[in-house]
Motif scaffolding. Structure first.
Motif, PDB file in Angstrom:
ATOM      1  N   LYS A 129      10.786 -41.907   9.155  1.00  0.00           N
ATOM      2  CA  LYS A 129       9.644 -41.551   8.302  1.00  0.00           C
ATOM      3  C   LYS A 129       8.955 -42.761   7.693  1.00  0.00           C
ATOM      4  CE  LYS A 129      12.018 -38.780   5.650  1.00  0.00           C
ATOM      5  NZ  LYS A 129      12.354 -37.832   4.552  1.00  0.00           N
ATOM      6  N   HIS A 130       9.693 -43.835   7.515  1.00  0.00           N
ATOM      7  CA  HIS A 130       9.154 -44.974   6.768  1.00  0.00           C
ATOM      8  C   HIS A 130       8.926 -46.212   7.628  1.00  0.00           C
ATOM      9  CE1 HIS A 130      10.008 -42.557   3.242  1.00  0.00           C
ATOM     10  NE2 HIS A 130      11.281 -42.464   3.593  1.00  0.00           N
ATOM     11  N   ASP A 181      15.995 -43.729   6.037  1.00  0.00           N
ATOM     12  CA  ASP A 181      15.783 -43.584   7.486  1.00  0.00           C
ATOM     13  C   ASP A 181      17.093 -43.757   8.252  1.00  0.00           C
ATOM     14  OD1 ASP A 181      13.130 -42.982   7.304  1.00  0.00           O
ATOM     15  OD2 ASP A 181      12.387 -44.867   8.155  1.00  0.00           O
ATOM     16  N   ASP A 232      19.221 -40.699   7.621  1.00  0.00           N
ATOM     17  CA  ASP A 232      18.617 -39.542   8.292  1.00  0.00           C
ATOM     18  C   ASP A 232      19.011 -39.503   9.764  1.00  0.00           C
ATOM     19  OD1 ASP A 232      16.938 -37.282   8.690  1.00  0.00           O
ATOM     20  OD2 ASP A 232      15.334 -38.587   9.384  1.00  0.00           O
TER      21      ASP A 232
END
Length: 307
Positions: free
Chosen positions: A46-47, A65, A68
């Motif tokens: 996501k980042h 991240d 995750d």
């Protein structure tokens, strides 16, 4: 013996993270075609595109991240977009149990050395020192041999490095066997004195670096010497030291002279010239598996990193 992660299958999903500095997004996007050719699907962190000065997002975002990808059962492996700086900033907050309970492939190098060392020692899982997506795969200079090295993720392959790949120099003769550990010399030294420092007892120590002049390599090897890390290792695999030439000094020791000073009289095999590191081709290797270094025949044999 460290746990080897499961091999990849075509159709598996790979997680992409930027655990350190901001990657070149154009190169990262170009690299995705290579993963597609390998038959892999992609889950982007996501980042990954975040920029926080010289960091790819905040420490919390980069750690999120990583966690995750470790917790997602559909993600079978993690490939880093790039290195730079920053992985050490959250090393003490990594949930190593996530990796130890469900071992996954982790692939990268340079600043990723900090993740290799910590995950190897605290999760007891084999990781992979190999070319990264934005830093290497997405560039025009990406070498065919570098590309072929990803094959070791799909089947258990015993790796053999000989002078057919690159010229090698024996600094000290002999044969040694142990788990291959190490990575970027600067990162290894930066962890000394912390609970995350590398354990070289009975291991083959691999080192590489980039843009470090001989006097800086001298200083770092001396730190490893004073900390007992050179004494504890059974042999030394010296990878690529790109851009190591002195910049301004009129009088200097050569890198080879520095290596011989610190490693040549230990009575252990030392071989330099391996194309492992900030170079093309980049011979990717698993870390934490048994390997055999032969300083007489100038060969390195490494057992498979996946099962």
């Amino acid at each position: 013996m460290r746990t080897r992660p499961l091999r990849l299958q075509k159709g598996d999903t790979i997680g992409i993270i930027a655990p350190s500095s901001p990657p070149n997004i154009e190169n990262l996007n170009r690299s995705l075609a290579f993963l597609e050719q390998l038959g892999l699907n992609v889950k982007m962190g996501k980042h990954v595109e975040k920029i926080n000065g010289y960091l790819a997002g905040t420490d919390d975002e980069r750690l999120e991240d990583l966690h995750d990808m470790l917790t997602d059962p559909n993600v079978k492996g993690i490939i880093c977009a790039g290195g730079g700086f920053g992985a050490a900033r959250y090393a003490d907050r990594i949930d190593f149990q996530l990796m130890s309970e469900q071992p996954k492939i982790l692939w990268g190098y340079s600043d990723i050395t900090y993740l290799h060392t910590t995950i190897g020692q605290f999760a007891n899982v084999v990781t992979f020192h190999g070319p990264m997506l934005a830093s290497d795969v997405g560039k025009d200079t990406f070498h065919e041999l570098s590309a072929r090295m990803f094959g070791q993720l799909f089947e258990p392959i015993e790796l053999h490095y000989t002078e057919d790949i690159s010229p090698l120099t024996t600094i000290s003769r002999g044969v040694a066997q142990g788990e291959l550990v190490g990575g970027n010399l600067s990162l290894l030294v930066s962890a000394l004195g912390s609970k995350y420092e590398i354990d070289t007892r009975g291991q083959l120590l691999f080192i590489e670096d980039v843009s470090e002049e001989p006097y800086k390599v001298d200083s770092m090897l001396n730190q490893l010497r004073l900390s007992g890390k050179l004494h504890d290792a059974v042999g030394f695999v010296v990878g690529d030291f790109a851009k190591a030439e002195p910049k301004n000094q009129k009088s200097t020791l050569t890198l080879t002279e520095v290596l011989k000073h610190y490693l040549g009289d230990l009575g252990k095999p030392v071989v330099s010239g391996f194309k492992i590191g900030h170079c093309e081709p980049h011979f990717a290797v698993p870390l934490g598996v048994e390997a055999r270094l032969d300083g007489d025949s100038k060969t390195l044999t490494i057992l498979p990193g996946v099962k």
